[in-house]
Design a protein around this motif. Structure first.
Motif, short mmCIF file in Angstrom:
data_model
loop_
_atom_site.label_atom_id
_atom_site.label_comp_id
_atom_site.label_asym_id
_atom_site.label_seq_id
_atom_site.Cartn_x
_atom_site.Cartn_y
_atom_site.Cartn_z
N THR A 53 35.65 33.65 26.13
CA THR A 53 36.04 32.97 27.29
C THR A 53 35.70 33.65 28.56
N PHE A 54 35.10 32.75 29.58
CA PHE A 54 34.66 33.57 30.76
C PHE A 54 35.51 32.41 31.80
N GLU A 55 36.42 32.87 32.89
CA GLU A 55 36.78 32.03 33.96
C GLU A 55 36.63 32.55 35.26
N GLN A 56 36.49 31.70 36.11
CA GLN A 56 36.31 32.03 37.52
C GLN A 56 37.20 31.03 38.43
N ARG A 57 38.03 31.53 39.38
CA ARG A 57 38.85 30.37 40.13
C ARG A 57 39.00 31.00 41.35
N TRP A 58 39.08 30.16 42.39
CA TRP A 58 39.08 30.37 43.96
C TRP A 58 40.71 30.83 44.17
N VAL A 59 40.87 31.64 44.89
CA VAL A 59 42.19 32.22 45.55
C VAL A 59 41.88 32.30 46.86
N LEU A 60 43.11 32.72 47.61
CA LEU A 60 43.03 33.17 49.03
C LEU A 60 42.11 32.26 49.97
N ASP A 61 42.30 31.08 49.94
CA ASP A 61 41.44 30.09 50.79
C ASP A 61 40.03 30.48 50.62
N ARG A 62 39.46 30.44 49.39
CA ARG A 62 38.08 30.97 48.78
C ARG A 62 37.55 31.94 49.73
N HIS A 63 38.54 33.33 49.94
CA HIS A 63 37.97 34.32 50.53
C HIS A 63 37.81 35.32 49.17
N ALA A 64 38.41 34.99 47.92
CA ALA A 64 38.09 35.76 46.75
C ALA A 64 38.26 34.87 45.51
N ILE A 65 37.77 35.21 44.51
CA ILE A 65 37.45 34.88 43.08
C ILE A 65 37.97 35.75 42.12
N VAL A 66 39.21 35.04 41.43
CA VAL A 66 39.74 36.00 40.34
C VAL A 66 38.86 35.75 39.08
N SER A 67 38.35 36.70 38.30
CA SER A 67 37.45 36.59 37.21
C SER A 67 38.16 37.17 36.04
N GLU A 68 38.07 36.35 34.96
CA GLU A 68 38.80 36.99 33.83
C GLU A 68 37.73 36.57 32.63
N PHE A 69 37.94 37.41 31.56
CA PHE A 69 36.88 37.48 30.55
C PHE A 69 37.69 38.02 29.14
N ARG A 70 37.48 37.34 28.24
CA ARG A 70 38.24 37.80 26.85
C ARG A 70 37.09 37.52 25.51
N MET A 71 37.15 38.38 24.94
CA MET A 71 36.26 38.45 23.42
C MET A 71 36.79 39.48 22.59
N GLY A 72 37.18 38.75 21.36
CA GLY A 72 37.80 39.63 20.42
C GLY A 72 39.19 40.58 21.01
N ASP A 73 39.19 41.84 20.90
CA ASP A 73 40.34 42.54 21.39
C ASP A 73 40.29 42.90 22.92
N ALA A 75 40.09 42.05 26.68
CA ALA A 75 40.63 41.18 28.05
C ALA A 75 40.11 41.89 29.29
N TYR A 76 39.90 41.22 30.24
CA TYR A 76 39.49 41.65 31.43
C TYR A 76 40.19 41.04 32.69
N HIS A 77 40.50 41.54 33.97
CA HIS A 77 40.70 40.82 34.98
C HIS A 77 40.12 41.40 36.11
N GLY A 78 39.59 40.52 37.14
CA GLY A 78 38.82 41.30 38.21
C GLY A 78 38.97 40.36 39.20
N LEU A 79 38.53 41.01 40.46
CA LEU A 79 38.63 40.29 41.73
C LEU A 79 37.24 40.28 42.37
N ILE A 80 36.70 39.09 42.86
CA ILE A 80 35.40 39.25 43.59
C ILE A 80 35.58 38.86 45.09
N VAL A 81 35.10 39.88 46.02
CA VAL A 81 35.30 39.82 47.35
C VAL A 81 33.71 39.82 48.08
N TYR A 82 33.77 39.33 49.28
CA TYR A 82 32.57 39.59 50.15
C TYR A 82 33.12 40.66 51.19
N VAL A 83 32.31 41.81 51.35
CA VAL A 83 32.51 42.81 52.16
C VAL A 83 31.38 42.64 53.42
#
Length: 333
Positions: A53-73, A75-83
């Protein structure tokens, strides 16, 4: 901060960013590039029948994206931002096996390319590029390539997955567990020094703030990370706290809804443990602060804020003191 000497871990981000000139946000850039289709929850199946599973969802008034990934054992959580000052879209995150991730997104002939690096607790570093291609409104293809020692993408892919968009309301699989491990996790450190009680939701107030500061700390990734959410008035912040794979430093990265990008490091001081923040605004200007923490009891803690001078030293006088009280849990209906 060395793992053996940690006495307080979780940080507060509650300083309003100053007004800045209008800048492109991450949402603007994604829309302009035509990549809005990447948002959502996607599911694929490997040739061996394993669900991914792979998920990307908007947060912070579209200033950032929460990204999550899961495969087997894994699990990942990350944040995408523009600098803006770097003119880069970056992604930072962690996984439930002690890995630290960082990378950069770019457009490449109509595909979204993520070049990533994962540092593992055993010292190994993995590098790859993932090319995301839109097949139709509900289908995307993700092809992973190795990065050669020369720094260029390998010609042959490691793997290709075809994802299907999961409809809203579809059941989500439980987060995988990494299983038993002998290495120390962030959760181990907090429990060892008695600060796992910091997990929860808190209300703070100081004499300079307009209204309460709402801060919430949540376990993630089998207690390999703490997710931070903070709100004060119109200001909102999201971040992630992790133990570096070396086990020698605790770091925090995050973003706010005014375009600020935050990096923090935890160190010891003569008056306890402090979190030194560096916040870079969209125009490139930098604000540096230190927050010193003292626990009153299991339901109260206090944060003293200091400025950081140009030479890197803490200013002698504090700017403010904020006391936080645990919020009562909302009853389940």
């Amino acid at each position: 901060m060395k793992a053996k000497s940690i006495v307080l871990l979780v940080g507060l981000v509650a300083i309003l960013a100053g007004p800045v000139a209008a800048q492109d946000t991450l949402g603007d850039l994604v829309a302009q590039g035509g990549y809005d289709w990447l948002a959502g929850r996607w599911v694929a199946t490997t040739d061996e029948g394993q669900e991914v599973t792979f998920e990307q969802r908007w947060v912070l008034d579209r200033h950032a994206i929460v990204s999550e990934f899961r495969m087997g054992d894994l699990a990942y959580h990350g944040l995408i931002v523009y600098v803006p000052y770097r003119e880069e879209i970056i992604q930072v995150g962690a996984d439930n096996q002690g890995g630290a991730w960082s990378g950069v997104w770019r457009d490449e002939y109509g595909t979204a390319v993520y070049r990533m690096e994962r540092k593992q607790p055993d010292g190994e570093t993995q590098r790859a590029e993932i090319v995301h291609s839109r097949i139709d409104a509900d289908t995307l293809k993700a092809t992973m390539y190795p990065i050669e020692s020369s720094g260029y993408r390998g010609s042959e892919p490691w793997a290709t997955l075809t994802y299907k968009r999961q409809k809203a309301g579809a059941p989500q699989a439980a987060a995988p567990s990494a299983g038993w491990t002998s290495r120390m996790t962030l959760g181990d450190l907090m429990a060892q020094y008695g600060y796992d009680s910091m997990i929860g939701r808190w209300a703070g107030r100081n004499e300079q703030a307009e209204g309460d500061i709402d801060v919430q700390y949540t376990w993630a990734l089998d207690k390999n990370a703490v997710l931070v959410e903070a709100k004060m008035g119109r200001f909102e912040y999201r971040g992630i706290i992790t133990l570096e794979p070396s086990g020698e430093e605790v770091v925090q990265v995050g973003a706010d809804n005014m375009g600020g990008f935050w990096k923090s490091a935890w160190t010891e001081s003569y008056d306890g443990v402090v979190n030194r923040h560096e916040m870079r605004r969209p125009d490139g200007t930098v604000q540096r602060l230190e927050h010193a923490y003292s626990v009153v009891d299991k339901d109260n803690f206090r944060v003293t804020e200091y400025g950081v001078a140009a030479g890197g030293y803490r200013e002698s006088g504090s700017r403010s003191v904020t006391t936080f009280r645990r919020r009562a849990e909302t009853p389940q209906k």
